[in-house]
Design an enzyme around this catalytic site. Structure first.
Site, PDB file in Angstrom:
ATOM      1  NE  ARG A 141      36.290  49.373  24.393  1.00  0.00           N
ATOM      2  CZ  ARG A 141      37.471  48.818  24.131  1.00  0.00           C
ATOM      3  NH1 ARG A 141      38.210  48.297  25.082  1.00  0.00           N
ATOM      4  NH2 ARG A 141      37.937  48.795  22.891  1.00  0.00           N
TER       5      ARG A 141
ATOM      6  CB  SER B 114      33.870  50.419  18.822  1.00  0.00           C
ATOM      7  OG  SER B 114      35.078  49.905  18.325  1.00  0.00           O
TER       8      SER B 114
ATOM      9  CD  GLU C 210      33.690  51.637  23.121  1.00  0.00           C
ATOM     10  OE1 GLU C 210      34.030  50.519  22.710  1.00  0.00           O
ATOM     11  OE2 GLU C 210      34.370  52.672  22.925  1.00  0.00           O
TER      12      GLU C 210
END
Ligand code: FAD
Ligand code: EPU
Length: 345
Positions: free
Chosen positions: A162, A232, A328
């Protein structure tokens, strides 16, 4: 709310009712640079946006939201590889479908990830055992001040979990305008993630993997058109091997993923679930019932509801496991992206 502004409700998948001073659609490099210079002349911030599926607007945006809609997919090949050159404004899932329809396998594990192709390298999108870095050849980045286009090789993108160089050095004043994808003609199915291992590696087709990934995602993840969300909300935390062993002594069923650098990735969804937070609600925001890592807009949520819920979840997980989750999702305030820490309580 800004006195004069444009609604962002349909431009962020949390469906928060926020406003920007101006929203512009850019389908060419010149539109992007002109909009940038105009905003800078007016001393206004600019926010590059794709489909708004990884952002949380914590305030109205006091500037121009620039929607990158540069289109186009072309491909070439040699004896071993397919090469795709894709405009940043193409839809990621449509690209996956296009590649499979043209018998170019390799993107099937990344089916149904929302958003635009231009955002894919930014957090190195990943799912079901594949990340963008496994298929990326280069990223074309436009310097909005100079109008100069730069091709960055996949190696120089510094992809991580990520993460990429676009969250750091190229964060401000740059726009991703195209992504180069390369897919090996000798296809190898990737079936090592979760329920994909029920497929037979000797007979499986890319279309079958695509279908199973779509089914699993439709079963587990909330549809943003029904309940706003950004996938998420937190990243899966990385901890030291020592810390993972300590946790496993207490929680032998805890899922964990050994990393090549000797750290261990934990499943944030499992940690949140263990705190019995599924369905937990603050105002119009709730923890999703099927996937605890996803926070949803269950009923007319405002940003403060989601922020309060995110803080509550972080604190509960920290008090049970001594692990602090990091978002995130990118927090966007009035003048641009802001460090989520500013909103932690
Ligand atoms: P946006 O949300 O519009 O932007 C994200 C960030 O990138 C922002 O900081 C923005 O300023 C910047 N940005 C966008 N476009 C550009 C550009 N052209 N140039 C420069 N900066 C730009 N992610 C995964 O990795 N795996 C998943 O499995 C996954 N599943 C999801 C499921 C759901 C239901 C949802 C809602 C989200 C999911 N996500 C997943 C997150 C999201 O889909 C990805 O992060 C996606 O790449 C975001 O694309 P976007 O176009 O919506 O980006
Ligand atoms: N789990 C629970 N309870 C939950 C959720 C998960 O016990 O409520 C457990 C699962 O049983 C499994 C483990 O946690 O053992 C991992 O769950 P899952 O396979 O659903 O994946 P994840 O870690 O929650 C990650 C990505 C997703 C990606 C999936 C599939 C991150 C932050 N999230 O989720 O990406 O789609 O794997 O590869 O890495 C996103 O980034 O927005 C996203 C949706």
């Amino acid at each position: 709310m800004l006195n004069q502004g444009t609604s962002l409700k349909n431009l962020n998948t949390f469906a928060l009712s926020m406003y920007a001073t101006k929203v512009l659609y850019a389908d060419s490099i010149s539109t992007l640079t002109n909009a940038w210079h105009e905003a800078k002349k007016a001393h206004q911030p600019v926010l590059l946006l794709g489909a708004g599926s990884n952002v949380l607007f914590v305030e109205d945006f006091s500037g121009t939201v620039l929607l990158n809609r540069i289109k186009g997919i072309s491909h070439t090949d040699d004896s071993t590889t397919w090469y795709l050159h894709v405009g940043a404004g193409e839809n990621w899932h449509q690209l996956v479908c296009y590649s499979l329809q043209n018998n170019m396998a390799g993107l099937e594990n990344l089916a149904l990830i929302p958003g635009c192709v231009g955002a894919a390298p930014i957090q190195n999108i990943g799912a079901y055992g594949v990340e963008l870095e496994n298929v990326c050849e280069y990223v074309d980045v436009l310097d909005l001040n100079t109008g100069i286009n730069q091709r960055i090789t996949a190696k120089d993108c510094r992809f991580g979990y990520r993460d990429s160089i676009f969250k750091h050095r190229y964060r401000e004043g740059f726009a991703v305008v195209a992504v180069g994808i390369k897919l090996a003609k000798v296809w190898r199915p990737i079936l090592n993630y979760g329920e994909l291992n029920r497929l037979d590696p000797l007979t499986v087709t890319a279309k079958e993997i695509f279908n199973l990934v779509c089914t699993l995602r439709r079963n587990n993840l909330p549809d943003p058109t029904v309940n706003g969300n950004a996938g998420s909300f937190f990243k899966n935390p990385l901890v030291s091997k020592k810390r993972a062993i300590q946790l496993l002594k207490h929680y032998p069923n805890m899922p964990y993923y050994q990393q090549s650098d000797n750290s261990v990735k934990l499943a944030a969804g499992w940690l949140i679930d263990q705190c019995s937070l599924k369905g937990h609600r603050i105002g119009g925001a709730a923890v999703h019932q099927q996937q605890a890592l996803v926070l949803i807009n269950i009923d007319c949520a405002v940003a403060q509801d989601i922020l309060a819920l995110a803080n509550y979840v972080r604190k509960q997980v920290a008090s049970k496991f001594a692990v602090w989750l990091e978002p995130e999702v990118r927090y966007i305030a009035a003048n641009g992206e802001i460090n989520p820490k500013e909103y932690f309580s």
